[in-house]
Design a protein around this motif. Structure first.
Motif, mmCIF file in Angstrom:
data_model
loop_
_atom_site.group_PDB
_atom_site.id
_atom_site.type_symbol
_atom_site.label_atom_id
_atom_site.label_comp_id
_atom_site.label_asym_id
_atom_site.label_seq_id
_atom_site.Cartn_x
_atom_site.Cartn_y
_atom_site.Cartn_z
ATOM 1 N N GLY A 1 50.400 52.034 74.194
ATOM 2 C CA GLY A 1 51.628 51.828 73.430
ATOM 3 C C GLY A 1 51.370 51.031 72.171
ATOM 4 N N TYR A 2 52.455 50.722 71.478
ATOM 5 C CA TYR A 2 52.364 49.965 70.236
ATOM 6 C C TYR A 2 52.162 48.484 70.518
ATOM 7 N N LEU A 3 51.472 47.819 69.603
ATOM 8 C CA LEU A 3 51.401 46.366 69.603
ATOM 9 C C LEU A 3 52.522 45.854 68.704
ATOM 10 N N ASP A 4 52.948 44.619 68.893
ATOM 11 C CA ASP A 4 54.057 44.065 68.113
ATOM 12 C C ASP A 4 53.811 44.098 66.610
ATOM 13 N N ASN A 5 52.553 43.973 66.182
ATOM 14 C CA ASN A 5 52.274 43.950 64.739
ATOM 15 C C ASN A 5 51.948 45.329 64.165
ATOM 16 N N ASP A 6 52.048 46.400 64.974
ATOM 17 C CA ASP A 6 51.822 47.749 64.463
ATOM 18 C C ASP A 6 52.943 48.140 63.507
ATOM 19 N N GLU A 7 52.564 48.640 62.333
ATOM 20 C CA GLU A 7 53.553 49.077 61.349
ATOM 21 C C GLU A 7 54.082 50.452 61.754
ATOM 22 N N ILE A 8 55.408 50.600 61.734
ATOM 23 C CA ILE A 8 56.040 51.861 62.113
ATOM 24 C C ILE A 8 57.149 52.216 61.121
ATOM 25 N N ASN A 9 57.462 53.491 61.057
ATOM 26 C CA ASN A 9 58.640 53.958 60.327
ATOM 27 C C ASN A 9 59.735 54.205 61.346
ATOM 28 N N VAL A 10 60.926 53.725 61.039
ATOM 29 C CA VAL A 10 62.053 53.840 61.968
ATOM 30 C C VAL A 10 63.246 54.438 61.233
ATOM 31 N N ILE A 11 63.917 55.385 61.887
ATOM 32 C CA ILE A 11 65.187 55.894 61.368
ATOM 33 C C ILE A 11 66.280 55.168 62.138
ATOM 34 N N ILE A 12 67.145 54.486 61.403
ATOM 35 C CA ILE A 12 68.249 53.744 62.009
ATOM 36 C C ILE A 12 69.514 54.566 61.822
ATOM 37 N N GLU A 13 70.079 55.024 62.932
ATOM 38 C CA GLU A 13 71.320 55.806 62.867
ATOM 39 C C GLU A 13 72.502 54.846 62.888
ATOM 40 N N LEU A 14 73.438 55.068 61.973
ATOM 41 C CA LEU A 14 74.600 54.186 61.836
ATOM 42 C C LEU A 14 75.845 54.848 62.416
ATOM 43 N N SER A 15 76.941 54.067 62.489
ATOM 44 C CA SER A 15 78.114 54.515 63.250
ATOM 45 C C SER A 15 79.008 55.532 62.549
ATOM 46 N N ASN A 16 79.127 55.491 61.215
ATOM 47 C CA ASN A 16 79.967 56.477 60.530
ATOM 48 C C ASN A 16 79.442 57.889 60.761
#
Length: 198
Positions: free
Chosen positions: A72-87
């Protein structure tokens, strides 16, 4: 009404595809015909023997190897994240309420209602990006989405993912990988089977 027509067309396409697969014959027939095509000297086949990777591709392979090795990932691994919002994104609003009033999502997006929804989405996205920057939860904003989903793509570290999930207004987070656009080459064959690369 449009949904029913779309579903009928979709089911018809699936049925047609199934029928054409059944009429194609057995697997043995398909294999022998493809073998014959491959033996055709006029058919050009290009095999790339030496693959040259960019620095980003090398780093991506190293990262994938480290993830596998560390389970799995380590805490300091750089990742791209898509954040889905409520609207609601445009397509959801169109499908749920306005598909009878407008011919397409594109037409809906140019209407007053669509433009108001886009303004609400943009406002929500700007607020969440400001909040993320103030709390030092992201390194940068990679992009924004408003049609199929309402979200922002950000670069962060894996250790901050739970903090992103717990922010007010965040519906969900998705770890995203980025891929290089496939390289295309235009190839023309001459009558003697040699290739000219464009």
């Amino acid at each position: 009404m449009k949904k029913k027509i779309f579903n009928i067309l979709l089911m018809g396409s699936i049925a047609l595809a199934l029928c054409s697969c059944r009429q194609g014959g057995s697997l043995d027939n398909q294999t022998s015909s493809s073998t014959t095509e491959n033996e055709n000297p006029q058919k050009l086949q290009i095999l790339e023997s030496s693959v040259k990777l960019t620095q980003d591709q090398v780093m991506s392979r190293i990262k994938a190897g480290n993830i596998k090795e560390n389970n799995g990932y380590l805490d300091n691994d750089e990742i791209n994240v898509i954040i889905e919002l409520s609207n609601e994104p445009l397509i959801t609003l169109y499908n749920n309420k306005y598909s009878d009033d407008y011919k397409s999502v594109s037409e809906f997006s140019r209407s007053n209602i669509g433009l108001n929804q886009l303004a609400n989405i943009k406002d929500e996205q700007e607020k969440i990006i400001n909040k993320l920057n103030k709390r030092n939860l992201i390194k940068e904003t990679v992009g924004t989405y408003d049609t199929i989903l309402n979200g922002v793509a950000v670069k962060t570290t894996y250790g901050k993912l739970s903090s992103l999930n717990n922010l007010a207004g965040v519906k969900s987070t998705i770890i995203s990988d980025t891929y290089n656009k496939p390289k295309t080459e235009s190839v023309t064959t001459t009558s003697v089977g040699s290739a000219i690369r464009n």
